[in-house]
Design a protein around this motif. Structure first.
Motif, PDB file in Angstrom:
ATOM      1  N   LEU A 118       0.829  -1.205   0.000  1.00 14.42           N
ATOM      2  CA  LEU A 118       0.000   0.000   0.000  1.00 14.42           C
ATOM      3  C   LEU A 118       0.862   1.253   0.000  1.00 14.42           C
ATOM      4  CD1 LEU A 118      -2.741   1.331   0.097  1.00 14.42           C
ATOM      5  CD2 LEU A 118      -2.770   1.030   2.577  1.00 14.42           C
ATOM      6  N   ALA A 119       1.970   1.254   0.766  1.00 12.78           N
ATOM      7  CA  ALA A 119       2.854   2.422   0.778  1.00 12.78           C
ATOM      8  C   ALA A 119       3.436   2.675  -0.598  1.00 12.78           C
ATOM      9  CB  ALA A 119       3.981   2.204   1.808  1.00 12.78           C
ATOM     10  N   GLY A 120       3.838   1.609  -1.287  1.00 13.26           N
ATOM     11  CA  GLY A 120       4.361   1.791  -2.638  1.00 13.26           C
ATOM     12  C   GLY A 120       3.308   2.321  -3.595  1.00 13.26           C
ATOM     13  N   MET A 121       2.082   1.833  -3.448  1.00 16.26           N
ATOM     14  CA  MET A 121       1.002   2.318  -4.307  1.00 16.26           C
ATOM     15  C   MET A 121       0.721   3.795  -4.043  1.00 16.26           C
ATOM     16  SD  MET A 121      -1.443  -1.048  -3.901  1.00 16.26           S
ATOM     17  CE  MET A 121      -2.885  -0.250  -4.599  1.00 16.26           C
ATOM     18  N   LEU A 122       0.737   4.192  -2.769  1.00 16.96           N
ATOM     19  CA  LEU A 122       0.484   5.604  -2.446  1.00 16.96           C
ATOM     20  C   LEU A 122       1.611   6.498  -2.941  1.00 16.96           C
ATOM     21  CD1 LEU A 122      -0.907   5.227   1.184  1.00 16.96           C
ATOM     22  CD2 LEU A 122      -2.185   5.926  -0.850  1.00 16.96           C
ATOM     23  N   ALA A 123       2.836   5.993  -2.913  1.00 12.69           N
ATOM     24  CA  ALA A 123       3.950   6.799  -3.412  1.00 12.69           C
ATOM     25  C   ALA A 123       3.824   7.027  -4.913  1.00 12.69           C
ATOM     26  CB  ALA A 123       5.287   6.113  -3.092  1.00 12.69           C
ATOM     27  N   ALA A 124       3.248   6.038  -5.616  1.00 16.29           N
ATOM     28  CA  ALA A 124       3.118   6.170  -7.061  1.00 16.29           C
ATOM     29  C   ALA A 124       1.859   6.925  -7.472  1.00 16.29           C
ATOM     30  CB  ALA A 124       3.118   4.781  -7.718  1.00 16.29           C
ATOM     31  N   ASP A 125       0.795   6.798  -6.652  1.00 14.67           N
ATOM     32  CA  ASP A 125      -0.470   7.411  -7.052  1.00 14.67           C
ATOM     33  C   ASP A 125      -1.301   7.652  -5.792  1.00 14.67           C
ATOM     34  OD1 ASP A 125      -2.794   8.273  -8.203  1.00 14.67           O
ATOM     35  OD2 ASP A 125      -3.316   6.362  -9.143  1.00 14.67           O
ATOM     36  N   PRO A 145       6.963   3.481   6.271  1.00 21.03           N
ATOM     37  CA  PRO A 145       6.862   4.815   5.666  1.00 21.03           C
ATOM     38  C   PRO A 145       6.491   4.735   4.198  1.00 21.03           C
ATOM     39  CG  PRO A 145       9.156   4.166   5.880  1.00 21.03           C
ATOM     40  CD  PRO A 145       8.357   3.085   6.530  1.00 21.03           C
ATOM     41  N   VAL A 146       5.819   5.760   3.726  1.00 18.09           N
ATOM     42  CA  VAL A 146       5.560   5.895   2.286  1.00 18.09           C
ATOM     43  C   VAL A 146       6.831   6.430   1.630  1.00 18.09           C
ATOM     44  CG1 VAL A 146       4.203   7.098   0.534  1.00 18.09           C
ATOM     45  CG2 VAL A 146       3.099   6.261   2.611  1.00 18.09           C
ATOM     46  N   PRO A 147       7.354   5.762   0.619  1.00 18.54           N
ATOM     47  CA  PRO A 147       8.584   6.252  -0.028  1.00 18.54           C
ATOM     48  C   PRO A 147       8.440   7.703  -0.486  1.00 18.54           C
ATOM     49  CG  PRO A 147       8.045   4.051  -0.802  1.00 18.54           C
ATOM     50  CD  PRO A 147       6.890   4.512   0.014  1.00 18.54           C
ATOM     51  N   GLY A 148       9.491   8.476  -0.291  1.00 19.27           N
ATOM     52  CA  GLY A 148       9.466   9.868  -0.702  1.00 19.27           C
ATOM     53  C   GLY A 148       9.005  10.810   0.394  1.00 19.27           C
ATOM     54  N   GLY A 149       8.847  10.307   1.631  1.00 17.82           N
ATOM     55  CA  GLY A 149       8.431  11.178   2.723  1.00 17.82           C
ATOM     56  C   GLY A 149       6.978  11.571   2.682  1.00 17.82           C
TER      57      GLY A 149
END
Length: 381
Positions: free
Chosen positions: A52-59, A129-133
């Motif tokens: 989910l964190a990776g998905m949120l970082a992308a979109d 954490p969500v990547p990218g802060g």
């Protein structure tokens, strides 16, 4: 002890022996349960949290998928913004997460730990954490059912010991001698398995309760050993498959960035190679996601009556640009009359693209890749 009868002495001896055996078994069982707990609860929670964190970082639109992630683990989800505040969305958990959990994920660290609400509910919480802060994701899974199962398992172990004590009073010495060796061997094996040595085995002899327990331990160890071997092979295969497109992308982008390629035609060719390899990398990632869904039982197939011409030709046309760029002839040799099949057209096309992609990678320039099919019980390639 001199004033006690022989039966009482045997009873006390068996009691002490059972205590000496059951306590180590309890410890070994705790080790196994903790390993099971980490595998079945914490690792899936971390996996879905990172997904989910990776998905949120992308979109940012992936926030709508957060409740689905919570349903997958049978728990609740909290998404934090960059300041550590819970983000509102349909399906968001109303449970207040611990301050240290929020601080950890906002600081870029992974967090795992227990949570007890004022109402007395207990949860296992994992945060990443969500990547990218961009904040963090926390998944909460109820801990009460699993811990109750652990308590029942421990209680059952002690009840079994008490039953053995009552039934074996008259044969205390014989039972003591017969129980010590196999139980200690099982203790050794379970301790070894808990440490990750899945090659440990016990001597499962006969059809007695201990014999069946030893067989169950051996079967468990074999399954764990097989799973670990397949996991390592799978990771090695994935690393190999991902390394090739990444090498192409790195090499061509470096050449473009350093100005080593200046001819417009060559620049376009390099850009096309990077795009093709990025597409290939995306297909590999999609395949991995499909595999994860299959393992979780989430893979959906649309089984409908299907003309195989359509997905096979779509697969051919999807890879034709890459074949032409490499100088490989791509021929579709499909007869007009193919019997209809009941299948998922999208999955057949996906499989065809993967097969053709592999064929192109192993076919030199000037070669030919032919796609053919034969109906009526024939053989095709």
């Amino acid at each position: 002890m001199r004033s006690l009868s022989l039966v009482a002495r045997f009873w006390l001896s068996l009691s002490l022996l059972l205590l000496l055996v059951l306590i180590p078994m309890e410890y070994a069982l705790d080790q196994l349960l903790e390993r099971f707990y980490a595998t079945q609860v914490i690792e899936p929670l971390l996996y879905h949290s990172r997904q989910l964190a990776g998905m949120l970082a992308a979109d940012e639109g992936a926030l709508a998928a957060a409740p689905m992630m919570a349903e997958m683990v049978g728990g609740e989800v909290v998404v934090l913004d960059a300041a550590g505040r819970p983000r509102p969305f349909p399906g968001a958990s109303a449970i207040a997460v611990p301050r240290e959990a929020a601080q950890a994920v906002i600081a870029g660290r992974t967090y795992t730990g227990p949570l007890r609400t004022p109402e007395g509910r207990t949860f296992i919480i994992t945060g990443v954490p969500v990547p990218g802060g961009g904040g963090g994701v926390l998944l909460l899974a109820p801990a009460d059912p699993l811990r109750q199962s652990f308590a029942l398992a421990r209680r059952g172990l002690w009840l079994a010991g008490a039953a053995a004590l009552l039934l074996g009073t008259a044969l205390a010495l014989v039972l003591a001698r017969s129980l010590t060796r196999p139980v200690r061997e099982m203790e050794r094996a379970t301790r070894a398995i808990a440490r990750g040595d899945f090659s440990a085995r016990v001597a499962a002899e006969g059809a007695t309760e201990l014999g069946r327990l030893g067989q169950a331990i051996n079967q468990m160890a074999e399954q764990l050993e097989t799973h670990e071997r397949r996991r390592r092979e799978f990771l090695a295969d994935v690393a190999h498959e991902l390394r090739t497109p990444l090498s192409y992308i790195r090499g061509y982008t470096q050449a473009l960035a350093e100005g080593l390629v200046t001819d417009p035609a060559e620049v376009r060719r390099c850009q096309q190679v990077v795009m093709d390899e990025a597409d290939r990398l995306g297909r590999l990632v999609d395949d991995l996601m499909d595999l994860a869904q299959m393992e979780e039982g989430q893979m959906a197939f649309e089984m409908v009556p299907l003309d195989l011409h359509v997905p096979l030709l779509q697969a051919v046309e999807a890879v034709r640009p890459r074949a032409e760029a490499k100088g490989v002839a791509l021929v579709a040799d499909l007869p007009d009359a193919l019997p209809p099949v009941r299948a998922d057209g999208g999955r057949i096309q996906q499989g065809g693209v993967n097969l053709l992609d592999n064929a192109l990678r192993h076919t030199p320039a000037g070669g030919e890749v032919r796609v053919s099919a034969v109906g009526g019980g024939g053989r095709g390639g």
